[in-house]
Enzyme design. Structure first.
Site, PDB file in Angstrom:
ATOM      1  CB  SER A   9      58.935  68.167  24.774  1.00  0.00           C
ATOM      2  OG  SER A   9      58.770  68.763  23.513  1.00  0.00           O
TER       3      SER A   9
ATOM      4  N   GLY B 123      61.664  66.900  12.190  1.00  0.00           N
ATOM      5  CA  GLY B 123      62.124  68.137  11.561  1.00  0.00           C
ATOM      6  C   GLY B 123      62.306  69.309  12.514  1.00  0.00           C
ATOM      7  CE  LYS B 124      62.234  67.185  18.157  1.00  0.00           C
ATOM      8  NZ  LYS B 124      62.202  65.982  17.293  1.00  0.00           N
ATOM      9  CB  SER B 125      67.328  69.957  14.517  1.00  0.00           C
ATOM     10  OG  SER B 125      67.333  69.359  15.791  1.00  0.00           O
TER      11      SER B 125
ATOM     12  N   GLY C 156      57.841  66.918  18.742  1.00  0.00           N
ATOM     13  CA  GLY C 156      57.581  65.921  17.696  1.00  0.00           C
ATOM     14  C   GLY C 156      58.599  64.796  17.799  1.00  0.00           C
ATOM     15  CG  LEU C 157      57.276  60.875  16.580  1.00  0.00           C
ATOM     16  CD1 LEU C 157      56.725  60.001  15.451  1.00  0.00           C
ATOM     17  CD2 LEU C 157      57.435  60.064  17.857  1.00  0.00           C
ATOM     18  CB  SER C 158      63.776  61.090  16.913  1.00  0.00           C
ATOM     19  OG  SER C 158      65.068  61.204  16.368  1.00  0.00           O
TER      20      SER C 158
HETATM   21  N1  LIG Z   1      59.002  70.032   5.987  1.00  0.00           N
HETATM   22  C1  LIG Z   1      60.112  69.610   6.613  1.00  0.00           C
HETATM   23  N2  LIG Z   1      60.506  70.219   7.743  1.00  0.00           N
HETATM   24  C2  LIG Z   1      61.614  69.793   8.392  1.00  0.00           C
HETATM   25  N3  LIG Z   1      62.400  68.774   7.997  1.00  0.00           N
HETATM   26  C3  LIG Z   1      62.053  68.130   6.869  1.00  0.00           C
HETATM   27  C4  LIG Z   1      60.897  68.511   6.120  1.00  0.00           C
HETATM   28  N4  LIG Z   1      60.788  67.702   5.057  1.00  0.00           N
HETATM   29  C5  LIG Z   1      61.839  66.866   5.117  1.00  0.00           C
HETATM   30  N5  LIG Z   1      62.622  67.102   6.194  1.00  0.00           N
HETATM   31  C6  LIG Z   1      63.852  66.354   6.550  1.00  0.00           C
HETATM   32  O1  LIG Z   1      63.585  65.583   7.738  1.00  0.00           O
HETATM   33  C7  LIG Z   1      64.760  65.459   8.537  1.00  0.00           C
HETATM   34  C8  LIG Z   1      64.450  65.954   9.941  1.00  0.00           C
HETATM   35  O2  LIG Z   1      65.576  65.806  10.774  1.00  0.00           O
HETATM   36  P1  LIG Z   1      65.805  66.698  12.079  1.00  0.00           P
HETATM   37  O3  LIG Z   1      65.556  68.132  11.758  1.00  0.00           O
HETATM   38  O4  LIG Z   1      67.134  66.326  12.642  1.00  0.00           O
HETATM   39  O5  LIG Z   1      64.616  66.157  13.012  1.00  0.00           O
HETATM   40  P2  LIG Z   1      64.466  66.309  14.599  1.00  0.00           P
HETATM   41  O6  LIG Z   1      65.288  67.464  15.052  1.00  0.00           O
HETATM   42  O7  LIG Z   1      62.980  66.524  14.788  1.00  0.00           O
HETATM   43  O8  LIG Z   1      64.912  65.000  15.165  1.00  0.00           O
HETATM   44  C9  LIG Z   1      65.858  66.284   7.861  1.00  0.00           C
HETATM   45  O9  LIG Z   1      66.663  65.399   7.115  1.00  0.00           O
HETATM   46  C10 LIG Z   1      65.047  67.222   6.940  1.00  0.00           C
HETATM   47  O10 LIG Z   1      65.777  67.601   5.797  1.00  0.00           O
HETATM   48 MG   LIG Z   2      66.873  67.473  16.473  1.00  0.00          MG
END
Ligand SMILES: Nc1ncnc2c1ncn2[C@@H]1O[C@H](COP(=O)(O)OP(=O)(O)O)[C@@H](O)[C@H]1O
Ligand SMILES: [Mg+2]
Length: 192
Positions: free
Chosen positions: A105, A33-35, A28-30
């Protein structure tokens, strides 16, 4: 719960046994919520099992500082990045662990490679689309990356100046703009 009652379950996928190793591939996009989700799922499973060693997270932010620090963001380097991660996640899954991969990815063919090498070893591989529209990800901008990408300070930034190929047939499609983190975690736990 039946998949028909669960809008995030795509198709009739078999439920995974927690006893078996598997790879859950989060794409998914940056800012999608992946991390956050991989960490939240691991926390839940650690609690459920009373064991913090069953789950292992391969996170793009970490791996790009170590194992793959020689790679950049061209299509070739992104492909090599994902090839190495696919091989590493397969090894973890073969050892009986639940491996959560949290990488943008962006290219379907790179993710397909990951699926292929898992399939060849009979190891379950679940492609999980961590799905949130660009506008929402950009508004969240947890690391200020979109701001930098829009200002031209970061080149080849997925969604801004580089493509993202959304999965066409993911095992799970998790709309993180519509679900809370807790609800999103539950969608994944139901697969187990
Ligand atoms: N349902 C959800 N699942 C995951 N993250 C969420 C959700 N709703 C809101 N968020 C917020 O979105 C942001 C996602 O950031 P991050 O996990 O770093 O994304 P990624 O790793 O995909 O770049 C976090 O601040 C998280 O708290
Ligand atoms: Mg991340």
């Amino acid at each position: 719960m039946e998949s028909s009652q669960n809008p995030s379950r795509v198709g009739e996928q078999p439920t995974h046994s927690i006893k078996k190793g598997a790879t859950f591939w989060f794409t998914g996009l940056s800012g999608a919520g992946k991390s956050s989700l991989s960490q939240a799922v691991k926390n839940e499973i650690d609690k459920m099992l009373g064991d913090s060693h069953k789950c292992f997270i391969l996170d793009g932010d970490v791996i790009r500082r170590g194992l793959n620090k020689d790679l950049g963001f061209t299509a070739e380097d992104r492909a090599e990045n994902i090839r190495r991660i696919s091989e590493v996640s397969k090894l973890f899954a073969m050892s009986g662990q639940l491996c959560f991969v949290a990488f943008i990815s962006p290219y379907a063919k790179d993710r397909a490679f990951g699926k292929e090498i898992h399939k060849a070893e009979g190891i379950p591989f679940y492609e999980c689309f961590i799905n949130s529209p660009l506008e929402v990800c950009e508004k969240r901008d947890p690391k200020g990356m979109y701001k930098k990408a829009r200002a031209g300070e970061i080149k080849n930034f997925t969604g801004v100046s580089d493509p993202y190929e959304a999965p066409e047939h993911p095992e799970l499609d998790i709309r993180t703009d519509q679900l809370s983190i807790e609800q999103s975690v539950n969608v994944i736990l139901k697969q187990l």
